[in-house]
Scaffold this motif. Structure first.
Motif, PDB file in Angstrom:
ATOM      1  N   ASP A  20      82.499  91.426  76.434  1.00 46.83           N
ATOM      2  CA  ASP A  20      81.101  91.216  76.800  1.00 46.83           C
ATOM      3  C   ASP A  20      81.055  89.923  77.612  1.00 46.83           C
ATOM      4  O   ASP A  20      80.918  88.832  77.077  1.00 46.83           O
ATOM      5  CB  ASP A  20      80.235  91.101  75.544  1.00 46.83           C
ATOM      6  CG  ASP A  20      78.742  91.003  75.869  1.00 46.83           C
ATOM      7  OD1 ASP A  20      78.402  90.643  77.018  1.00 46.83           O
ATOM      8  OD2 ASP A  20      77.919  91.255  74.964  1.00 46.83           O
ATOM      9  N   ARG A  21      81.206  90.037  78.918  1.00 51.09           N
ATOM     10  CA  ARG A  21      81.308  88.852  79.773  1.00 51.09           C
ATOM     11  C   ARG A  21      80.005  88.058  79.801  1.00 51.09           C
ATOM     12  O   ARG A  21      80.019  86.842  79.983  1.00 51.09           O
ATOM     13  CB  ARG A  21      81.724  89.263  81.197  1.00 51.09           C
ATOM     14  CG  ARG A  21      83.118  89.890  81.249  1.00 51.09           C
ATOM     15  CD  ARG A  21      83.643  90.043  82.668  1.00 51.09           C
ATOM     16  NE  ARG A  21      82.745  90.808  83.498  1.00 51.09           N
ATOM     17  CZ  ARG A  21      82.229  90.385  84.653  1.00 51.09           C
ATOM     18  NH1 ARG A  21      82.533  89.176  85.103  1.00 51.09           N
ATOM     19  NH2 ARG A  21      81.426  91.154  85.344  1.00 51.09           N
ATOM     20  N   GLN A  22      78.882  88.745  79.614  1.00 50.08           N
ATOM     21  CA  GLN A  22      77.605  88.034  79.557  1.00 50.08           C
ATOM     22  C   GLN A  22      77.569  87.091  78.359  1.00 50.08           C
ATOM     23  O   GLN A  22      77.130  85.940  78.464  1.00 50.08           O
ATOM     24  CB  GLN A  22      76.455  89.036  79.480  1.00 50.08           C
ATOM     25  CG  GLN A  22      75.077  88.397  79.338  1.00 50.08           C
ATOM     26  CD  GLN A  22      74.712  87.507  80.502  1.00 50.08           C
ATOM     27  OE1 GLN A  22      74.814  87.898  81.656  1.00 50.08           O
ATOM     28  NE2 GLN A  22      74.306  86.272  80.220  1.00 50.08           N
ATOM     29  N   GLU A  23      78.043  87.557  77.218  1.00 53.74           N
ATOM     30  CA  GLU A  23      78.066  86.714  76.027  1.00 53.74           C
ATOM     31  C   GLU A  23      78.993  85.520  76.225  1.00 53.74           C
ATOM     32  O   GLU A  23      78.686  84.399  75.803  1.00 53.74           O
ATOM     33  CB  GLU A  23      78.528  87.528  74.821  1.00 53.74           C
ATOM     34  CG  GLU A  23      78.580  86.703  73.533  1.00 53.74           C
ATOM     35  CD  GLU A  23      79.075  87.496  72.344  1.00 53.74           C
ATOM     36  OE1 GLU A  23      79.521  86.867  71.352  1.00 53.74           O
ATOM     37  OE2 GLU A  23      79.035  88.745  72.399  1.00 53.74           O
ATOM     38  N   PRO A  64      77.719  86.303  84.505  1.00 54.28           N
ATOM     39  CA  PRO A  64      79.150  86.523  84.723  1.00 54.28           C
ATOM     40  C   PRO A  64      79.478  86.583  86.209  1.00 54.28           C
ATOM     41  O   PRO A  64      78.663  87.040  87.024  1.00 54.28           O
ATOM     42  CB  PRO A  64      79.406  87.877  84.046  1.00 54.28           C
ATOM     43  CG  PRO A  64      78.256  88.084  83.135  1.00 54.28           C
ATOM     44  CD  PRO A  64      77.093  87.396  83.759  1.00 54.28           C
ATOM     45  N   LEU A  65      80.657  86.132  86.554  1.00 54.24           N
ATOM     46  CA  LEU A  65      81.091  86.158  87.947  1.00 54.24           C
ATOM     47  C   LEU A  65      81.550  87.564  88.309  1.00 54.24           C
ATOM     48  O   LEU A  65      82.247  88.212  87.533  1.00 54.24           O
ATOM     49  CB  LEU A  65      82.231  85.154  88.157  1.00 54.24           C
ATOM     50  CG  LEU A  65      82.738  85.001  89.591  1.00 54.24           C
ATOM     51  CD1 LEU A  65      81.653  84.432  90.490  1.00 54.24           C
ATOM     52  CD2 LEU A  65      83.966  84.098  89.619  1.00 54.24           C
ATOM     53  N   ILE A  97      90.506  88.901  84.911  1.00 54.87           N
ATOM     54  CA  ILE A  97      89.103  89.229  84.649  1.00 54.87           C
ATOM     55  C   ILE A  97      88.273  87.959  84.800  1.00 54.87           C
ATOM     56  O   ILE A  97      88.258  87.102  83.908  1.00 54.87           O
ATOM     57  CB  ILE A  97      88.909  89.806  83.231  1.00 54.87           C
ATOM     58  CG1 ILE A  97      89.925  90.918  82.950  1.00 54.87           C
ATOM     59  CG2 ILE A  97      87.483  90.307  83.070  1.00 54.87           C
ATOM     60  CD1 ILE A  97      89.854  92.080  83.931  1.00 54.87           C
ATOM     61  N   PRO A  98      87.564  87.787  85.937  1.00 55.36           N
ATOM     62  CA  PRO A  98      86.689  86.614  86.079  1.00 55.36           C
ATOM     63  C   PRO A  98      85.607  86.625  85.008  1.00 55.36           C
ATOM     64  O   PRO A  98      85.006  87.665  84.732  1.00 55.36           O
ATOM     65  CB  PRO A  98      86.092  86.790  87.479  1.00 55.36           C
ATOM     66  CG  PRO A  98      87.040  87.702  88.197  1.00 55.36           C
ATOM     67  CD  PRO A  98      87.566  88.624  87.139  1.00 55.36           C
ATOM     68  N   LEU A  99      85.368  85.473  84.414  1.00 55.45           N
ATOM     69  CA  LEU A  99      84.368  85.386  83.349  1.00 55.45           C
ATOM     70  C   LEU A  99      83.117  84.656  83.812  1.00 55.45           C
ATOM     71  O   LEU A  99      82.022  85.197  83.749  1.00 55.45           O
ATOM     72  CB  LEU A  99      84.970  84.689  82.127  1.00 55.45           C
ATOM     73  CG  LEU A  99      86.209  85.364  81.525  1.00 55.45           C
ATOM     74  CD1 LEU A  99      86.739  84.564  80.346  1.00 55.45           C
ATOM     75  CD2 LEU A  99      85.911  86.802  81.125  1.00 55.45           C
ATOM     76  N   PHE A 100      83.277  83.418  84.292  1.00 57.71           N
ATOM     77  CA  PHE A 100      82.107  82.643  84.698  1.00 57.71           C
ATOM     78  C   PHE A 100      82.549  81.495  85.586  1.00 57.71           C
ATOM     79  O   PHE A 100      83.712  81.074  85.559  1.00 57.71           O
ATOM     80  CB  PHE A 100      81.363  82.082  83.476  1.00 57.71           C
ATOM     81  CG  PHE A 100      82.256  81.407  82.478  1.00 57.71           C
ATOM     82  CD1 PHE A 100      82.674  80.097  82.642  1.00 57.71           C
ATOM     83  CD2 PHE A 100      82.708  82.097  81.345  1.00 57.71           C
ATOM     84  CE1 PHE A 100      83.515  79.479  81.730  1.00 57.71           C
ATOM     85  CE2 PHE A 100      83.557  81.489  80.425  1.00 57.71           C
ATOM     86  CZ  PHE A 100      83.956  80.179  80.625  1.00 57.71           C
ATOM     87  N   GLN A 101      81.612  81.028  86.395  1.00 66.85           N
ATOM     88  CA  GLN A 101      81.853  79.824  87.184  1.00 66.85           C
ATOM     89  C   GLN A 101      81.749  78.631  86.250  1.00 66.85           C
ATOM     90  O   GLN A 101      80.861  78.566  85.389  1.00 66.85           O
ATOM     91  CB  GLN A 101      80.834  79.706  88.315  1.00 66.85           C
ATOM     92  CG  GLN A 101      81.221  78.717  89.398  1.00 66.85           C
ATOM     93  CD  GLN A 101      80.288  78.784  90.593  1.00 66.85           C
ATOM     94  OE1 GLN A 101      79.582  79.793  90.774  1.00 66.85           O
ATOM     95  NE2 GLN A 101      80.270  77.747  91.417  1.00 66.85           N
ATOM     96  N   ARG A 102      82.643  77.702  86.379  1.00 69.55           N
ATOM     97  CA  ARG A 102      82.713  76.602  85.428  1.00 69.55           C
ATOM     98  C   ARG A 102      81.577  75.596  85.620  1.00 69.55           C
ATOM     99  O   ARG A 102      81.138  75.345  86.735  1.00 69.55           O
ATOM    100  CB  ARG A 102      84.045  75.863  85.563  1.00 69.55           C
ATOM    101  CG  ARG A 102      85.184  76.651  85.016  1.00 69.55           C
ATOM    102  CD  ARG A 102      86.403  75.827  84.784  1.00 69.55           C
ATOM    103  NE  ARG A 102      86.478  74.600  85.531  1.00 69.55           N
ATOM    104  CZ  ARG A 102      87.613  73.988  85.802  1.00 69.55           C
ATOM    105  NH1 ARG A 102      88.739  74.523  85.400  1.00 69.55           N
ATOM    106  NH2 ARG A 102      87.634  72.858  86.461  1.00 69.55           N
ATOM    107  N   PRO A 103      81.120  75.003  84.521  1.00 67.44           N
ATOM    108  CA  PRO A 103      80.081  73.977  84.636  1.00 67.44           C
ATOM    109  C   PRO A 103      80.655  72.688  85.209  1.00 67.44           C
ATOM    110  O   PRO A 103      81.826  72.371  85.002  1.00 67.44           O
ATOM    111  CB  PRO A 103      79.616  73.779  83.194  1.00 67.44           C
ATOM    112  CG  PRO A 103      80.818  74.144  82.366  1.00 67.44           C
ATOM    113  CD  PRO A 103      81.495  75.255  83.115  1.00 67.44           C
ATOM    114  N   GLN A 104      79.824  71.969  85.928  1.00 66.80           N
ATOM    115  CA  GLN A 104      80.212  70.669  86.480  1.00 66.80           C
ATOM    116  C   GLN A 104      79.238  69.626  85.951  1.00 66.80           C
ATOM    117  O   GLN A 104      78.058  69.616  86.302  1.00 66.80           O
ATOM    118  CB  GLN A 104      80.188  70.708  88.007  1.00 66.80           C
ATOM    119  CG  GLN A 104      80.717  69.454  88.671  1.00 66.80           C
ATOM    120  CD  GLN A 104      80.765  69.581  90.186  1.00 66.80           C
ATOM    121  OE1 GLN A 104      79.826  70.101  90.799  1.00 66.80           O
ATOM    122  NE2 GLN A 104      81.846  69.139  90.793  1.00 66.80           N
TER     123      GLN A 104
END
Length: 809
Positions: A395-398, A413-414, A762-769
């Motif tokens: 569940d990439r959104q989670e 999700p990316l 599997i791309p999950l998310f763009q990282r926070p900065q």
């Protein structure tokens, strides 16, 4: 702050290496997902406290935290890292830096223009240089610098120790144009990403000879051409100091000096509070402390409701006071010491919080994404059905919500491996793989032969020299053991017969001893049984003790669970391993409290054997040919990697729902990438790749098909999942040679769809900065895609004499 998941220095080096690729798949949905219009996904804007230059004061010093001093100032060497990139950005020409949307943008400080002027018979690019552009020694930037860098990086001279040559090997020649300010570059074959070349641009004094290139630029840069020059580097103090460039022809740098200071991630909060640094990448915990510090500004001196001591209840405080002032001197001494320790911690924390009020947290999304890598070289993940099942269980959104939601950042999700939201050409290609679907994932695993009872089934393979041969060997051993037991029984019988005769003789001597004689015969029989048991002392039978508290033997159908046999001298170790695999033991070998059963841990005290843990089939885990479907999941253990570990735990729980087990191993940050990811010692791993404006060039080494080496190993470059296809390689090659930008982007969308379908990455998310910045500083913070304009960074109001980092907050 660097993140463990990002290979250090890959922002530049990956142009010469291969990007993550995937196995050959023929999936109908690819045709639909490989084309279509661009999505209008918006990226998160940068957060840098922008201010007009006239509102920024001239002078003063800013201190900027980096993870470590750069190993080299040569950005083209293999050990160049994030500090190399950050520092050279202020010292050397970047002809096409990325703008806020992640596109390359011409830099007018160095170029008047740069464009393709010919396509046939050869591609020709004409650079027109800014006539004011000079090196710090006064020499004009010109064609000789371009020529020297091309010769050093094109890969034909092995004397130059370079990590990459992508694009430079396509150049046929470089010439002076109509005048000294024109550089004419002719390519032997078309190259769409020509804007990626000559950035950073080094002076010919560095790239003109192997010695200067390999060694001269590692610790110093005598000649530069940026708003700053390199003033000094101190290893003892952990600093690199830049000073304003007196020959800079562009907008004058606002700061007198810019100091890059090595500060470990765990020390960032302390460095901010004591004034050591003014700018620092931080983690979520430090960001929370800054937010709390600013919230507590109006607390009117009231005690903080967070930090050390905040969890102590009034009742606990009263009890502590009573103990500290009680009649028991020993207890009072201990209580007083604890109270004093807590008091000092509270004071130190409050002092830090007061200092942190002077900082703001700038936040955006970093130009990098976190992915789940699936190593397809061997094991269960070599089967593309298993990889796709793992991917569709997620569940990439989670997962995105877990990391980005608490920070107030968009948790989406990316959808692409080759572009981030907001960049031209971004399109969500995840439909080529399919959405999260537990039933579909389970069906894929079943199709691959992984079933609920598979872990308890004997291997079906009966090929000569394999399991059948091993079984024959076991049968022979069992026959030999049976023969030995038969011989020993005969010997026992003879001994018993002799004892019987002796007993008969004794009976003739005295009939009164008949009862004792019967007891002796009974003892002889028992001795015979004990002797038979003693012959089995060399075998450790797991699951045969039936001690109190031990679970009943697990069965599959009506058959008993298979016993595991091991030599008695290794019994303890065997039991420990099995218990740990079953999750019963902790890392220190102690039985977990939650797993203790009445009567003790099953088998823990058994003299002969111990109860085997329930087989995987009983727990719902899948198996095949007697083996469970368990994947090695490697995660970093450092304090800055908590978010990765949280994501890893959630992924493990999601996989458990479809019957896939995970064996999580946490390793030191410094060895995580080198010893595990790059070497392939993992099944699942989390790490990140930086964004790029040149996916055709930078993406190919990460997703290219690995090639076999002469020694039988795989040449993976940067494809650490070891999954790739010829088709994906061809799409990258076509895009790299396509000078029509729209057509090149379409090819990249097709490549991305196939990378998704193969499920190696599997791309999950763009990282926070997250960046902590002194509130008085302008034009610095979370830059997002854009490269910093170092000359614009400064304090909004003039500071008192001395470095701002030395001021009392």
């Amino acid at each position: 702050m660097s993140h463990v998941g990002v290979p250090r220095g890959t922002v530049r080096k990956r142009r010469s290496l291969a990007l993550l690729t995937t196995g050959v798949l023929t999936i109908p949905v690819l045709a639909g997902c490989s084309s279509g219009g661009e999505e209008t996904a918006r990226g998160v804007p940068q957060d840098i406290a922008p201010a007009a230059r006239e509102t920024v004061a001239d002078g003063s010093t800013a201190n900027w935290a980096v993870d470590a001093l750069p190993a080299t100032f040569n950005a083209f060497q293999a050990d160049a890292d994030s500090a190399t990139t950050r520092i050279t950005g202020a010292l050397l020409p970047t002809l096409f830096p990325m703008d806020r949307t992640g596109q390359p943008k011409l830099n007018p400080d160095y170029l008047e223009s740069a464009k393709v002027i010919e396509r046939e018979p050869r591609q020709v690019v004409l650079y027109k240089l800014n006539q004011q552009a000079v090196w710090s020694d006064g020499r004009e930037i010109g064609a000789p610098d371009f020529v020297a860098q091309w010769r050093a990086l094109r890969g034909k001279d092995s004397a130059f120790w370079t990590a990459r040559n992508s694009g430079y090997e396509r150049i046929e020649k470089i010439e002076r144009g109509a005048d000294d300010l024109q550089v004419r570059v002719t390519f032997s074959k078309p190259y769409a990403d020509w804007r990626s070349l000559f950035s950073p641009l080094y002076p010919k004094e560095i790239t003109g000879s192997p010695d200067a290139f390999n060694d001269g630029a590692r610790t110093t840069l005598k000649t530069t051409a940026g708003p700053f020059v390199l003033k000094s580097m101190s290893k003892s103090e952990g600093t690199v100091t830049l000073a304003r460039n007196p020959r800079w022809w562009g907008d004058k740098a606002k700061l007198d000096t810019l100091v890059f200071r090595a500060v470990a991630a765990k020390d960032r909060t302390q460095a901010l509070s004591d004034g050591t640094v003014d700018i620092a990448d931080i983690d979520a915990a430090t960001a929370d402390r800054i937010t709390l510090a600013r919230r507590d500004r109006g607390s009117n001196g009231q005690p903080l409701n967070h930090g050390p001591g905040s969890e102590i209840t009034p009742a606990q405080a009263l009890r502590s006071w009573a103990q500290a002032h009680g009649s028991d001197e020993d207890a009072a001494e201990i209580a007083q010491a604890a109270r004093e320790k807590n008091r000092k911690a509270v004071v130190a924390y409050a002092t830090e919080q007061k200092a942190l009020r002077d900082f703001a947290v700038r936040k955006s999304l970093e130009p990098a994404y976190t992915q789940l890598a699936l190593n397809g070289e061997s094991g269960p993940l070599a089967d593309d059905r298993v990889r796709r099942a793992v991917a569709r269980a997620l569940d990439r959104q989670e997962l995105a919500q877990t990391v980005l939601g608490p920070l107030g950042l968009p948790a989406k999700p990316l959808g692409s491996h080759l572009a981030l939201a907001g960049q031209p050409g971004y399109k969500d290609g995840s439909g080529a793989l399919g959405e999260q679907n537990t039933k579909e994932a389970q069906a894929l695993l079943a199709d691959a032969g992984w079933t609920r009872g598979g872990a308890a089934e004997p291997p079906k393979d009966t090929k000569a020299g394999s399991e059948a041969e091993k079984k024959g060997g076991r049968d022979a051993e069992e026959d030999e053991d049976a023969e030995t037991e038969k011989t020993e029984k005969a010997e026992k019988a003879e001994k018993a017969d002799k004892d019987g005769k002796d007993g008969k003789k004794a009976e003739e001597d005295s009939t009164e001893d008949s009862a004792d004689s019967a007891a002796e015969r009974k003892k002889a029989d028992q001795d015979s049984e004990d002797s038979a048991a003693s012959r089995d002392e060399g075998l450790y039978i797991v699951g045969d003790d039936n001690k109190p508290g031990a679970p009943a033997r697990a069965t599959v159908g009506s058959a008993s669970a298979v016993h595991v046999l091991a030599p008695a001298r290794t019994a303890a170790a065997q039991g420990t391993v099995l218990l740990r695999q079953a999750g019963v033991l902790g890392e220190d070998g102690a039985v977990a409290a939650t797993d203790k059963q009445p009567g003790g841990a099953a088998g823990a005290y058994a003299p002969v054997g111990t109860a085997a843990p329930a087989p995987a089939a009983a727990k719902g885990q899948l198996g095949k040919d007697g083996k469970t479907l368990t994947l090695r999941f490697v995660l970093p253990s450092g304090p800055g990697s908590q978010s990765l570990r949280s994501v890893g735990d959630k992924i493990a729980a999601m996989l458990e729902k479809i019957g896939v087990g995970t064996e999580i191993t946490k390793v030191p940050d410094e060895s995580y990438f080198k010893d595990h990811i790059a070497s392939g010692a993992y099944d699942l791993a989390l790490y990140s790749w930086p964004a790029t404006a040149y996916p055709a060039t930078d993406g190919r080494p990460i997703y290219a098909k690995p090639e076999p080496a002469t020694d039988g190993s795989l040449l993976v470059e940067q494809n650490y999942t070891r999954v790739g296809t010829d088709h994906i390689d061809q799409l990258f090659d076509k895009a790299a040679a396509e000078l029509d930008e729209k057509a090149a982007r379409e090819l990249m969308k097709q490549a991305d769809a196939r990378i998704w379908a193969a499920a190696g990455s599997i791309p999950l998310f763009q990282r926070p900065q997250l960046v902590a910045v002194d509130k008085k500083l302008a034009n610095v913070g979370a830059f997002g895609f854009a490269a910093p304009r170092y000359q614009d960074i400064g304090f909004k109001n003039r500071q008192a004499a001395g470095s701002p980092a030395d001021r009392k907050k």
